[in-house]
Design a protein around this motif. Structure first.
Motif, mmCIF file in Angstrom:
data_model
loop_
_atom_site.group_PDB
_atom_site.id
_atom_site.type_symbol
_atom_site.label_atom_id
_atom_site.label_comp_id
_atom_site.label_asym_id
_atom_site.label_seq_id
_atom_site.Cartn_x
_atom_site.Cartn_y
_atom_site.Cartn_z
ATOM 1 N N UNK A 176 -0.848 -8.886 1.624
ATOM 2 C CA UNK A 176 -2.044 -8.245 1.090
ATOM 3 C C UNK A 176 -3.260 -8.776 1.828
ATOM 4 N N UNK A 177 -4.161 -7.887 2.230
ATOM 5 C CA UNK A 177 -5.387 -8.309 2.897
ATOM 6 C C UNK A 177 -6.598 -7.702 2.191
ATOM 7 N N UNK A 178 -7.725 -8.404 2.326
ATOM 8 C CA UNK A 178 -8.970 -8.002 1.672
ATOM 9 C C UNK A 178 -10.102 -8.189 2.682
ATOM 10 N N UNK A 179 -10.578 -7.109 3.290
ATOM 11 C CA UNK A 179 -11.592 -7.217 4.344
ATOM 12 C C UNK A 179 -12.923 -7.758 3.814
ATOM 13 N N UNK A 180 -13.720 -8.285 4.719
ATOM 14 C CA UNK A 180 -15.006 -8.861 4.331
ATOM 15 C C UNK A 180 -15.944 -7.820 3.727
ATOM 16 N N UNK A 181 -15.792 -6.553 4.136
ATOM 17 C CA UNK A 181 -16.677 -5.510 3.620
ATOM 18 C C UNK A 181 -16.061 -4.753 2.439
ATOM 19 N N UNK A 182 -15.083 -5.373 1.762
ATOM 20 C CA UNK A 182 -14.453 -4.752 0.601
ATOM 21 C C UNK A 182 -15.501 -4.425 -0.459
ATOM 22 N N UNK A 183 -15.455 -3.182 -0.945
ATOM 23 C CA UNK A 183 -16.377 -2.749 -1.999
ATOM 24 C C UNK A 183 -15.613 -2.633 -3.313
ATOM 25 N N UNK A 184 -16.202 -3.190 -4.366
ATOM 26 C CA UNK A 184 -15.599 -3.152 -5.693
ATOM 27 C C UNK A 184 -16.499 -2.327 -6.605
ATOM 28 N N UNK A 185 -15.896 -1.465 -7.421
ATOM 29 C CA UNK A 185 -16.629 -0.434 -8.162
ATOM 30 C C UNK A 185 -17.198 0.530 -7.119
ATOM 31 N N UNK A 203 -6.667 -3.738 0.977
ATOM 32 C CA UNK A 203 -7.475 -3.146 -0.086
ATOM 33 C C UNK A 203 -8.721 -2.499 0.522
ATOM 34 N N UNK A 204 -8.939 -1.218 0.239
ATOM 35 C CA UNK A 204 -10.135 -0.524 0.702
ATOM 36 C C UNK A 204 -11.211 -0.485 -0.392
ATOM 37 N N UNK A 205 -10.758 -0.406 -1.634
ATOM 38 C CA UNK A 205 -11.678 -0.268 -2.772
ATOM 39 C C UNK A 205 -10.880 -0.480 -4.053
ATOM 40 N N UNK A 206 -11.509 -1.118 -5.043
ATOM 41 C CA UNK A 206 -10.870 -1.121 -6.363
ATOM 42 C C UNK A 206 -11.889 -1.180 -7.484
ATOM 43 N N UNK A 207 -11.428 -0.759 -8.639
ATOM 44 C CA UNK A 207 -12.234 -0.695 -9.862
ATOM 45 C C UNK A 207 -11.402 -1.325 -10.972
ATOM 46 N N UNK A 208 -11.938 -2.309 -11.660
ATOM 47 C CA UNK A 208 -11.118 -3.093 -12.587
ATOM 48 C C UNK A 208 -10.927 -2.479 -13.963
ATOM 49 N N UNK A 209 -11.609 -1.367 -14.265
ATOM 50 C CA UNK A 209 -11.494 -0.804 -15.605
ATOM 51 C C UNK A 209 -12.194 -1.707 -16.619
ATOM 52 N N UNK A 210 -11.986 -1.413 -17.890
ATOM 53 C CA UNK A 210 -12.648 -2.211 -18.927
ATOM 54 C C UNK A 210 -11.945 -2.041 -20.264
ATOM 55 N N UNK A 211 -12.337 -2.899 -21.223
ATOM 56 C CA UNK A 211 -11.812 -2.813 -22.587
ATOM 57 C C UNK A 211 -10.800 -3.898 -22.877
ATOM 58 N N UNK A 212 -10.587 -4.161 -24.177
ATOM 59 C CA UNK A 212 -9.627 -5.174 -24.612
ATOM 60 C C UNK A 212 -8.610 -4.591 -25.569
ATOM 61 N N UNK A 213 -7.839 -5.458 -26.214
ATOM 62 C CA UNK A 213 -6.755 -4.998 -27.082
ATOM 63 C C UNK A 213 -7.258 -4.186 -28.272
ATOM 64 N N UNK A 214 -8.455 -4.497 -28.745
ATOM 65 C CA UNK A 214 -8.979 -3.796 -29.921
ATOM 66 C C UNK A 214 -10.146 -2.887 -29.553
ATOM 67 N N UNK A 215 -10.318 -2.635 -28.263
ATOM 68 C CA UNK A 215 -11.465 -1.850 -27.821
ATOM 69 C C UNK A 215 -11.240 -0.356 -28.038
#
Length: 204
Positions: free
Chosen positions: A42-51, A125-137
């Motif tokens: 797995x690689x993660x470039x320096x210019x990786x954008x998140x969200x 990895x080109x881009x990722x979005x972590x999502x949100x919320x918990x067990x009771x959300x």
């Protein structure tokens, strides 16, 4: 009415599966038929954008601040967990996803890069979005991931045998102490599963 609902549900599932299909070239990947092991890196470039806007450094600073708001040590623990995920956890999830059904019809195994192999699959990895919320959300969302897959010779990683960009992969929902990291783990697991579906056309 009930049958119509079931039909629409199946159509929606089929549409999602098609949208997440990974394109492969059977001829260029024919060499896999003669191999027993392919390493995964797995690689993660320096210019990786998140969200949509945040560079990785900004994302890390934001998350350390979020988790360390009450207890600074928890922010540091998040960072250690994130770094471990990039090195090992997410790779293990990908390998599990691609191997679960592959082993039923092929002797080919995807393994950690520490093992001796002739070829390596680089998952960048080109881009990722972590999502949100918990067990009771009430409101919650799965993580999403876009990558580039590159099959290379292990001793010549800059010489690509085959490269393909994946569509946006939507992982299963997950939560936990660091749910954002867990949801990206699910994305890598789904990515492995989607790759196995295409490899079946070559190896089965």
């Amino acid at each position: 009415m009930f049958r119509k609902i079931i039909f629409l549900f199946l159509v929606s599932i089929s549409t999602i599966s098609f949208a997440q299909r990974i394109k492969i070239d059977k001829k260029k990947l024919a060499f896999l038929e003669d191999e027993s092991k392919i390493a995964v890196k797995l690689t993660f470039p320096e210019d990786l954008i998140i969200y949509s806007l945040h560079p990785e450094k900004e994302f890390i600073d934001n998350m350390k601040s979020k988790y360390g708001k009450i207890d600074k040590s928890k922010g540091e623990k998040w960072f250690e967990t994130y770094e471990l995920a990039k090195k090992e956890t997410w790779r293990a999830a990908f390998i599990k996803g691609v191997s679960e059904k592959l082993k039923k019809y092929s002797d080919l195994k995807f393994v950690a890069t520490e093992e001796d192999t002739k070829y390596t699959l680089i998952v960048e990895a080109d881009w990722f979005y972590t999502g949100y919320g918990g067990s009771a959300s009430v409101g919650r969302e799965e993580g999403k991931l876009e990558t580039t897959l590159r099959f290379v010779k292990t001793d010549a990683p800059d010489s690509y045998l085959y490269s393909t960009q994946t569509p946006k992969v939507i992982g299963n929902y997950a939560y936990g102490e660091f749910g954002d990291i867990e949801r990206i783990k699910e994305c890598y697991n789904k990515l492995g599963y989607l790759l196995e579906l295409q490899l079946k056309r070559i190896l089965k």
